[in-house]
Design a protein around this motif. Structure first.
Motif, PDB file in Angstrom:
ATOM      1  N   UNK A  65       7.160  -9.024   1.148  1.00 54.42           N
ATOM      2  CA  UNK A  65       7.260  -7.489   1.301  1.00 54.42           C
ATOM      3  C   UNK A  65       8.413  -6.875   0.599  1.00 54.42           C
ATOM      4  N   UNK A  66       9.411  -7.470   0.936  1.00 53.02           N
ATOM      5  CA  UNK A  66      10.858  -7.124   0.299  1.00 53.02           C
ATOM      6  C   UNK A  66      10.790  -7.166  -1.294  1.00 53.02           C
ATOM      7  N   UNK A  67       9.918  -8.344  -1.780  1.00 56.44           N
ATOM      8  CA  UNK A  67      10.126  -8.604  -3.247  1.00 56.44           C
ATOM      9  C   UNK A  67       9.051  -7.571  -4.004  1.00 56.44           C
ATOM     10  N   UNK A  68       8.120  -7.391  -3.210  1.00 56.78           N
ATOM     11  CA  UNK A  68       7.068  -6.517  -3.491  1.00 56.78           C
ATOM     12  C   UNK A  68       7.629  -5.116  -3.710  1.00 56.78           C
ATOM     13  N   UNK A  69       8.245  -4.606  -2.582  1.00 56.68           N
ATOM     14  CA  UNK A  69       8.863  -3.305  -2.834  1.00 56.68           C
ATOM     15  C   UNK A  69       9.975  -2.970  -3.905  1.00 56.68           C
ATOM     16  N   UNK A  70      10.948  -4.100  -3.990  1.00 62.85           N
ATOM     17  CA  UNK A  70      11.799  -4.203  -4.886  1.00 62.85           C
ATOM     18  C   UNK A  70      11.281  -4.365  -6.444  1.00 62.85           C
ATOM     19  N   UNK A  71      10.275  -4.617  -6.558  1.00 62.68           N
ATOM     20  CA  UNK A  71       9.528  -5.042  -7.883  1.00 62.68           C
ATOM     21  C   UNK A  71       9.737  -6.294  -8.504  1.00 62.68           C
ATOM     22  N   UNK A  72      10.387  -7.226  -7.738  1.00 64.65           N
ATOM     23  CA  UNK A  72      10.486  -8.455  -7.995  1.00 64.65           C
ATOM     24  C   UNK A  72       9.151  -9.372  -8.430  1.00 64.65           C
ATOM     25  N   UNK A 104       0.727  -1.357  -0.014  1.00 60.96           N
ATOM     26  CA  UNK A 104       0.010   0.256   0.075  1.00 60.96           C
ATOM     27  C   UNK A 104       0.765   1.085   0.004  1.00 60.96           C
ATOM     28  N   UNK A 105       1.832   1.083   0.673  1.00 64.32           N
ATOM     29  CA  UNK A 105       3.023   2.409   0.804  1.00 64.32           C
ATOM     30  C   UNK A 105       4.251   1.928   1.490  1.00 64.32           C
ATOM     31  N   UNK A 106       5.209   2.727   1.357  1.00 63.14           N
ATOM     32  CA  UNK A 106       6.547   2.132   1.767  1.00 63.14           C
ATOM     33  C   UNK A 106       6.742   1.712   3.197  1.00 63.14           C
ATOM     34  N   UNK A 107       5.813   2.430   3.948  1.00 64.51           N
ATOM     35  CA  UNK A 107       5.895   2.517   5.430  1.00 64.51           C
ATOM     36  C   UNK A 107       4.839   1.360   5.942  1.00 64.51           C
ATOM     37  N   UNK A 108       3.978   0.651   5.193  1.00 62.46           N
ATOM     38  CA  UNK A 108       2.906  -0.254   5.417  1.00 62.46           C
ATOM     39  C   UNK A 108       3.196  -1.647   5.179  1.00 62.46           C
ATOM     40  N   UNK A 109       2.443  -2.551   5.806  1.00 64.28           N
ATOM     41  CA  UNK A 109       2.713  -3.795   5.851  1.00 64.28           C
ATOM     42  C   UNK A 109       1.256  -4.474   4.673  1.00 64.28           C
ATOM     43  N   UNK A 110       0.674  -3.692   4.220  1.00 62.68           N
ATOM     44  CA  UNK A 110      -0.437  -3.803   3.906  1.00 62.68           C
ATOM     45  C   UNK A 110      -0.273  -4.123   2.271  1.00 62.68           C
ATOM     46  N   UNK A 111      -0.787  -5.415   2.008  1.00 64.94           N
ATOM     47  CA  UNK A 111      -0.699  -5.860   0.441  1.00 64.94           C
ATOM     48  C   UNK A 111      -2.111  -5.637   0.028  1.00 64.94           C
ATOM     49  N   UNK A 112      -2.137  -4.988  -1.162  1.00 63.57           N
ATOM     50  CA  UNK A 112      -3.344  -4.879  -2.007  1.00 63.57           C
ATOM     51  C   UNK A 112      -2.982  -5.434  -3.483  1.00 63.57           C
ATOM     52  N   UNK A 113      -4.000  -5.908  -3.968  1.00 67.28           N
ATOM     53  CA  UNK A 113      -3.745  -6.118  -5.545  1.00 67.28           C
ATOM     54  C   UNK A 113      -5.252  -6.892  -5.895  1.00 67.28           C
ATOM     55  N   UNK A 114      -5.255  -7.232  -7.265  1.00 71.85           N
ATOM     56  CA  UNK A 114      -6.283  -8.150  -7.749  1.00 71.85           C
ATOM     57  C   UNK A 114      -5.691  -9.391  -8.098  1.00 71.85           C
TER      58      UNK A 114
END
Length: 136
Positions: free
Chosen positions: A114-121, A25-35
């Motif tokens: 979370x690391x992989x999402x934030x890094x775009x992996x 959701x944002x860099x400081x969040x642990x919330x994952x959102x998607x479809x």
């Protein structure tokens, strides 16, 4: 000793990926959102054919026991819709089946996600299901 099959070993269990969204959701969040799925969009190539998910495909499953799993692995549960707290939120909108969940603190594979999402992996998610009715 009994040999229980996990969801990915159930006869007829299928997986689908679409051009969809998953993100923190944002860099400081642990919330994952998607479809998990998008409506009226062609799936990836499924071995010579592609599918389209209709708008009403998920109408009867929103109250089911739905789990957010890492890589469809039933031992890697990230959130669950029926665990009392409802840690997995599901909703339908004009785009598709939307989900959101907070990755619990201290969940090592959740931290990896979370690391992989934030890094775009990791940029896509998919959903698994058993077809009750389809048409060709």
């Amino acid at each position: 000793m009994t040999n229980k099959k996990n969801k990915t070993q159930i006869e007829g269990f299928e997986r689908r990926s679409f051009k969809n969204e998953i993100r923190v959701d944002n860099d400081d969040s642990r919330k994952v959102v998607g479809y998990a799925s998008v409506f009226n969009s062609l799936s990836e190539n499924l071995g010579g054919y592609r599918e389209v998910i209709q708008r009403d495909a998920f109408n009867d499953v929103l109250k089911d026991d739905v789990r957010a799993l890492l890589n469809h692995d039933p031992s890697l549960v990230l959130a669950r819709s029926t665990n009392g707290e409802g840690t997995l939120s599901l909703s339908l909108d004009d785009t598709g089946l939307r989900y959101s969940f907070d990755v619990p603190e201290g969940l090592s594979y959740g931290d990896d996600l979370l690391v992989n999402l934030k890094n775009g992996n990791i940029t896509q998610s998919s959903f698994g299901f058993v077809v009750e009715d389809d048409s060709w």
